[in-house]
Design a protein around this motif. Structure first.
Motif, short mmCIF file in Angstrom:
data_model
loop_
_atom_site.label_atom_id
_atom_site.label_comp_id
_atom_site.label_asym_id
_atom_site.label_seq_id
_atom_site.Cartn_x
_atom_site.Cartn_y
_atom_site.Cartn_z
N GLN A 128 -27.79 20.93 38.41
CA GLN A 128 -27.81 19.73 37.57
C GLN A 128 -27.36 20.03 36.14
OE1 GLN A 128 -30.50 21.16 38.83
NE2 GLN A 128 -31.80 21.68 37.08
N ALA A 129 -27.69 21.21 35.63
CA ALA A 129 -27.26 21.56 34.27
C ALA A 129 -25.75 21.68 34.19
CB ALA A 129 -27.93 22.85 33.82
N GLU A 130 -25.12 22.16 35.25
CA GLU A 130 -23.66 22.29 35.25
C GLU A 130 -22.99 20.92 35.27
OE1 GLU A 130 -20.16 24.96 37.33
OE2 GLU A 130 -22.11 24.80 38.31
N LEU A 131 -23.56 19.98 36.04
CA LEU A 131 -23.00 18.62 36.05
C LEU A 131 -23.11 17.99 34.66
CD1 LEU A 131 -24.37 17.20 39.43
CD2 LEU A 131 -22.16 18.26 38.98
N LEU A 132 -24.25 18.17 34.01
CA LEU A 132 -24.43 17.66 32.66
C LEU A 132 -23.44 18.30 31.69
CD1 LEU A 132 -28.33 17.75 32.62
CD2 LEU A 132 -26.96 15.67 32.40
N ALA A 133 -23.28 19.62 31.83
CA ALA A 133 -22.38 20.35 30.94
C ALA A 133 -20.94 19.92 31.14
CB ALA A 133 -22.52 21.85 31.18
N GLN A 134 -20.54 19.66 32.36
CA GLN A 134 -19.16 19.21 32.62
C GLN A 134 -18.90 17.87 31.95
OE1 GLN A 134 -19.12 19.27 36.89
NE2 GLN A 134 -18.64 21.46 37.01
N ALA A 135 -19.88 16.95 32.05
CA ALA A 135 -19.70 15.64 31.41
C ALA A 135 -19.68 15.76 29.90
CB ALA A 135 -20.83 14.69 31.86
N MET A 136 -20.55 16.59 29.36
CA MET A 136 -20.62 16.78 27.92
C MET A 136 -19.36 17.44 27.39
SD MET A 136 -23.72 18.60 25.81
CE MET A 136 -23.92 18.27 24.05
N ALA A 137 -18.90 18.47 28.09
CA ALA A 137 -17.70 19.18 27.66
C ALA A 137 -16.47 18.28 27.69
CB ALA A 137 -17.48 20.40 28.55
N ALA A 138 -16.36 17.46 28.75
CA ALA A 138 -15.22 16.54 28.84
C ALA A 138 -15.22 15.57 27.67
CB ALA A 138 -15.27 15.78 30.16
N GLU A 139 -16.39 15.09 27.29
CA GLU A 139 -16.48 14.15 26.16
C GLU A 139 -16.13 14.83 24.84
OE1 GLU A 139 -17.41 10.11 25.00
OE2 GLU A 139 -16.95 11.11 26.91
N LEU A 140 -16.51 16.12 24.71
CA LEU A 140 -16.21 16.85 23.49
C LEU A 140 -14.78 17.39 23.46
CD1 LEU A 140 -19.52 18.93 23.12
CD2 LEU A 140 -18.81 16.97 21.72
N GLY A 141 -14.11 17.38 24.60
CA GLY A 141 -12.76 17.91 24.67
C GLY A 141 -12.69 19.42 24.66
N VAL A 142 -13.73 20.06 25.24
CA VAL A 142 -13.78 21.52 25.30
C VAL A 142 -14.07 21.92 26.74
CG1 VAL A 142 -14.58 21.69 22.91
CG2 VAL A 142 -16.26 21.62 24.78
N PRO A 143 -13.87 23.20 27.09
CA PRO A 143 -14.17 23.62 28.46
C PRO A 143 -15.66 23.77 28.73
CG PRO A 143 -13.36 25.48 27.18
CD PRO A 143 -13.21 24.27 26.31
N CYS A 144 -16.02 23.58 29.99
CA CYS A 144 -17.35 23.93 30.48
C CYS A 144 -17.22 25.30 31.16
CB CYS A 144 -17.84 22.89 31.47
SG CYS A 144 -19.37 23.35 32.35
#
Length: 219
Positions: A128-144
């Protein structure tokens, strides 16, 4: 007669299929979502990111932690649906809401999720933390970047007393792969004592990372 035994309820693909075919309620309030994903508009509006100071995580007086507030109400119900109910689509609105609270001055280079042990991830079907990180990273425009790995299975933190949490995670994480330059943001779903994020910090410090920020859906 042939009896077909369905997969256990925690099976990720099975729950995903059921969530597509059956009417769905918003995990935050129970309102019907229809075919909408994640949370209803009213619950999304309640996700208000804030930058906080958590003493063990902040070496200076400057806050280094972004959350969506206390582990109650919509954040709590959404996290539990994501973590235990197979509601993977909840990760999107939660991760994007967290990203909205990250100050531009942090200059995040990548988002690093707290890893699950492989045995627990196989049981749940996802981290679940990876799914959250992927969404957050996409919004920030950086890699997860999944830079961290669990070196051993540990007892569930939620089942331990505060005094037991640090020792439970001592040496439980290691860094794999090349670490990029710049500020890294470590993300977990819930922060209680901070022991998990501190153990991840120690592993990254050992790999030469000096500038870290932190995020959790709730604390």
């Amino acid at each position: 007669m042939i009896v077909v035994i369905p997969p256990p309820l925690h099976s990720g693909p099975m729950i995903d299929l059921l969530r597509v075919l059956l009417p769905r309620a918003c995990p935050g309030c129970g309102a019907q979502l229809g075919r909408a994903a994640g949370l209803c508009d009213r619950c999304r509006a309640e996700l208000r990111p804030r930058v906080e100071r958590h003493s063990p995580l902040s070496a200076q007086a400057t806050p280094h932690l972004v959350t969506l507030g206390r582990y109650q109400g919509v954040p709590r119900r959404a996290v539990r649906a994501l973590k235990y109910g197979g509601a993977r689509d909840v990760a999107g609105p939660l991760g994007r809401a967290l990203a909205a609270g990250v100050p531009a001055s942090w200059q995040i280079a990548a988002v690093v999720p707290v890893p699950l042990h492989p045995s627990r991830q196989r049981e749940r079907g996802y981290n679940q933390a990876e799914l959250l990180a992927q969404a957050m990273a996409a919004e920030l425009g950086v890699p997860c970047l999944p830079l961290l790995t669990r070196t051993r299975a540990t007892a569930q933190q939620a089942k331990l007393h505060a005094s037991e949490r640090s020792s439970n995670l001592a040496g439980a994480f290691a860094v794999r792969g090349a670490v990029p330059p710049g500020t890294l943001l470590i993300l977990d779903d819930v922060l209680t004592t901070g022991s998990t994020l501190l153990a991840c910090r120690d592993a990254l410090h050992a790999a030469g990372v000096t500038d870290l920020k932190y995020a959790a859906v709730a604390r």
